[in-house]
Scaffold this active site. Structure first.
Site: not given
Length: 193
Positions: A76-78, A113
């Site tokens: 994930a990436d925020t 994502g």
């Protein structure tokens, strides 16, 4: 509840303690892994709200060759996006204060994502939450930066901390997404494996 995952060994590829806590809410056994040095750059042509999914997919690519038949990896990436600018993790306290003051009195978006990968299947998605920030003073921003750990957080804030209580005046979308993992959407996607 996710009995369809019983044959998988699930890995969360993240250093984030918040993501670990959030994934634990789904009551599935998992291990945390993390390799360093993953390139998180992206082309300028990627639309801002698609950047986190692009990066989560790049993170998944870094682990793909290590996956075995019965393994699943979640990456994930925020990112915080304010006035068409991506606000990642601040490099120091001064930058954290500047980020918080930029968010002051404005609406911004938090986009996460997520990519779920096995050897046979991969799915990626993005969840976006709109966040309204009340006006904050420089003193309030400094207090938060001095008393919490904003340097490991996109946009220099954690909604679950003091600043969330005093500055977040409203959200439209997933609260947990703002923390770093859209648990509801992840649960729905995991049910499909």
């Amino acid at each position: 509840m996710l009995t369809n995952l019983k044959d998988y060994k699930v890995f969360l590829a993240s250093k984030s303690p918040r993501r670990r806590e959030l994934l634990q809410m789904l009551r599935i056994p998992f291990n945390v892994i993390s390799i360093g040095g993953i390139d998180e750059s992206f082309p300028d042509t990627v639309p801002l709200l698609e950047v986190p999914q692009y990066i989560s997919s790049k993170k998944a690519d870094a682990y793909q060759d290590r996956l075995l038949e019965n393994e699943m990896i979640i990456t994930a990436d925020t990112m915080v996006i304010c006035e068409n600018e991506i606000m990642g993790k601040p490099k120091d306290g001064k930058e954290a204060i500047a980020m918080l003051l930029k968010l002051s009195g404005k609406k911004h978006q938090v986009a996460t994502g997520v990519t779920i990968s096995t050897l046979k299947h991969r799915t990626s998605f993005t969840t976006v939450t709109d966040v309204s920030f009340a006006e904050i003073t420089k003193e309030e921003a400094e207090f938060y930066v001095d008393n919490y750990q904003p340097l490991d957080k996109a946009g220099a804030y954690g909604i679950q901390e003091w600043i969330g209580a005093v500055a977040v005046s409203g959200i439209n979308g997933s609260y947990y997404n703002v923390m770093g993992l859209p648990v509801h959407r992840l649960y729905q996607e995991l049910k499909l494996f």
